[in-house]
Design a protein around this motif. Structure first.
Motif, mmCIF file in Angstrom:
data_model
loop_
_atom_site.group_PDB
_atom_site.id
_atom_site.type_symbol
_atom_site.label_atom_id
_atom_site.label_comp_id
_atom_site.label_asym_id
_atom_site.label_seq_id
_atom_site.Cartn_x
_atom_site.Cartn_y
_atom_site.Cartn_z
ATOM 1 N N ASN A 111 0.989 -0.980 0.197
ATOM 2 C CA ASN A 111 -0.033 -0.277 -0.329
ATOM 3 C C ASN A 111 0.778 0.953 -0.167
ATOM 4 O O ASN A 111 1.038 1.712 1.267
ATOM 5 N N ILE A 112 1.914 1.576 -0.813
ATOM 6 C CA ILE A 112 2.263 2.709 -1.342
ATOM 7 C C ILE A 112 1.465 4.585 -0.411
ATOM 8 O O ILE A 112 2.468 4.695 0.172
ATOM 9 N N GLU A 113 0.315 4.106 -0.685
ATOM 10 C CA GLU A 113 0.120 5.230 -0.345
ATOM 11 C C GLU A 113 -0.317 5.758 0.821
ATOM 12 O O GLU A 113 0.228 6.735 1.632
ATOM 13 N N LYS A 114 -1.005 4.829 1.978
ATOM 14 C CA LYS A 114 -0.791 4.498 2.995
ATOM 15 C C LYS A 114 0.794 4.484 3.700
ATOM 16 O O LYS A 114 1.027 5.264 4.618
ATOM 17 N N GLU A 115 1.281 3.440 3.650
ATOM 18 C CA GLU A 115 3.423 3.739 3.819
ATOM 19 C C GLU A 115 3.578 4.465 3.630
ATOM 20 O O GLU A 115 4.355 5.338 4.465
ATOM 21 N N ALA A 116 3.657 5.570 2.145
ATOM 22 C CA ALA A 116 4.590 6.767 2.047
ATOM 23 C C ALA A 116 3.929 8.495 2.995
ATOM 24 O O ALA A 116 4.841 9.008 3.765
ATOM 25 N N LYS A 117 2.139 7.996 3.504
ATOM 26 C CA LYS A 117 2.338 9.104 3.871
ATOM 27 C C LYS A 117 2.725 8.961 5.012
ATOM 28 O O LYS A 117 3.004 10.233 6.356
ATOM 29 N N LEU A 118 2.750 7.945 5.931
ATOM 30 C CA LEU A 118 3.378 8.249 7.001
ATOM 31 C C LEU A 118 4.503 8.408 7.105
ATOM 32 O O LEU A 118 5.054 8.866 8.356
ATOM 33 N N GLN A 119 5.521 7.518 6.906
ATOM 34 C CA GLN A 119 6.701 7.521 6.503
ATOM 35 C C GLN A 119 7.210 9.655 6.180
ATOM 36 O O GLN A 119 8.309 10.621 6.516
ATOM 37 N N ILE A 120 6.294 10.554 5.276
ATOM 38 C CA ILE A 120 6.518 11.550 5.014
ATOM 39 C C ILE A 120 5.804 12.322 6.200
ATOM 40 O O ILE A 120 6.871 12.993 6.733
ATOM 41 N N LEU A 121 4.991 12.072 7.125
ATOM 42 C CA LEU A 121 4.907 12.375 8.327
ATOM 43 C C LEU A 121 5.655 12.139 9.289
ATOM 44 O O LEU A 121 5.699 13.382 9.639
ATOM 45 N N ILE A 122 6.252 11.030 9.396
ATOM 46 C CA ILE A 122 7.435 10.918 10.199
ATOM 47 C C ILE A 122 8.749 11.522 9.947
ATOM 48 O O ILE A 122 9.145 12.411 10.696
ATOM 49 N N LEU A 123 8.901 11.806 8.546
ATOM 50 C CA LEU A 123 10.260 12.856 8.335
ATOM 51 C C LEU A 123 9.921 14.444 8.556
ATOM 52 O O LEU A 123 10.842 14.797 8.884
ATOM 53 N N GLU A 124 8.160 14.558 8.201
ATOM 54 C CA GLU A 124 8.323 15.628 8.521
ATOM 55 C C GLU A 124 8.532 16.602 10.099
ATOM 56 O O GLU A 124 8.365 17.786 10.227
ATOM 57 N N LYS A 125 7.734 16.113 11.131
ATOM 58 C CA LYS A 125 8.182 15.957 12.110
ATOM 59 C C LYS A 125 9.589 15.861 12.668
ATOM 60 O O LYS A 125 9.939 16.867 13.599
ATOM 61 N N ILE A 126 10.075 15.235 11.902
ATOM 62 C CA ILE A 126 11.825 15.290 12.229
ATOM 63 C C ILE A 126 12.343 16.887 11.984
ATOM 64 O O ILE A 126 13.305 17.855 12.569
ATOM 65 N N ILE A 127 11.845 16.818 10.264
ATOM 66 C CA ILE A 127 13.056 17.832 10.012
ATOM 67 C C ILE A 127 12.039 19.136 9.801
ATOM 68 O O ILE A 127 11.938 20.496 9.955
ATOM 69 N N ASN A 128 10.684 19.623 11.074
ATOM 70 C CA ASN A 128 10.246 20.679 11.190
ATOM 71 C C ASN A 128 9.770 21.678 10.143
ATOM 72 O O ASN A 128 9.840 23.020 9.843
ATOM 73 N N ARG A 129 9.511 20.624 8.662
ATOM 74 C CA ARG A 129 9.444 21.599 7.646
ATOM 75 C C ARG A 129 8.562 20.599 6.947
ATOM 76 O O ARG A 129 8.347 19.798 6.768
ATOM 77 N N THR A 130 7.986 21.146 5.107
ATOM 78 C CA THR A 130 7.157 20.212 4.716
ATOM 79 C C THR A 130 7.480 19.277 4.010
ATOM 80 O O THR A 130 8.889 19.778 3.392
ATOM 81 N N VAL A 131 8.474 18.093 3.358
ATOM 82 C CA VAL A 131 8.853 17.542 2.670
ATOM 83 C C VAL A 131 7.803 17.704 1.394
ATOM 84 O O VAL A 131 6.880 16.810 0.799
ATOM 85 N N HIS A 132 8.849 17.991 0.359
ATOM 86 C CA HIS A 132 7.831 17.969 -1.251
ATOM 87 C C HIS A 132 7.793 16.762 -2.859
ATOM 88 O O HIS A 132 7.097 17.013 -3.177
#
Length: 156
Positions: A111-132
C-alpha cells in the motif's frame, strides 16, 4: 594533459570538477521543489542509503562551493536510525547548509499511499518542515514509470 571532467571512479576531486563544469557553463542549481526549467539547470540529489555522516560532509562541501542539493533520507532502513539524536542533528545541519530534504521511500510495500503518507509525516516531524519530493529506493517495475503523484507529492 588535462583532467577529465568526470572520473568514473567518483571521488571528491572529480565531483568538484563536475560541479565546476556546470558552474562555468552558467547552469543554476535548483531544488526539485523550485519552478521547473528544462534548460540550464541542475537538479542535484543525493539518496542517503548508507552513511549519514558522509551526507553531512558532502552537504558542507556543497555549501562551500555554493551549490544546493536535495538529500533524500530513508525512514525505514536497517542501515541508520533517522530517529537518533545524532541523525536528527545531522539532518538539521544539512538544512542549515541551505539544502532541501526529501523522502527516500522504499516502495516495496503493497500500500504505497498509506506507507508513504506515514513516512512523510515521520520525516516532516523530524525536520520540522514540509517534504516536497519523494525519491524511490530500489523501485519496483510498477513504480518506475509511475506518472502520478504519491500522497500529493511529486517524485523523481
Amino acid at each position: 594533459m588535462s583532467k577529465k571532467i568526470y572520473d568514473a571512479n567518483m571521488n571528491i576531486e572529480s565531483y568538484i570538477r563536475l560541479i565546476n563544469f556546470f558552474k562555468k557553463k552558467k547552469y543554476k542549481f535548483k531544488f526539485f521543489s523550485d519552478n521547473y526549467e528544462k534548460k540550464g539547470v541542475v537538479y542535484l540529489r543525493h539518496d542517503v542509503d548508507l552513511l549519514t555522516e558522509d551526507a553531512l560532509k558532502l552537504a558542507e562541501l556543497e555549501n562551500k562551493i555554493k551549490v544546493k542539493a536535495t538529500y533524500f533520507f530513508l525512514v525505514n532502513t536497517d542501515t541508520y536510525n533517522i530517529y537518533s539524536d545524532k541523525n536528527k542533528l545531522l539532518i538539521k545541519k544539512i538544512i542549515n547548509f541551505g539544502h532541501d530534504i526529501g523522502l527516500h521511500y522504499d516502495g516495496s510495500f503493497n500500500n504505497i499511499e498509506k506507507e508513504a503518507k506515514l513516512q512523510i509525516l515521520i520525516l516532516e516531524k523530524i525536520i520540522n518542515r514540509t517534504v516536497h519530493f519523494i525519491s524511490f529506493h530500489k523501485p519496483l517495475k510498477k513504480i518506475l514509470n509511475l506518472n502520478k503523484k504519491v500522497c500529493n507529492k511529486k517524485h523523481t
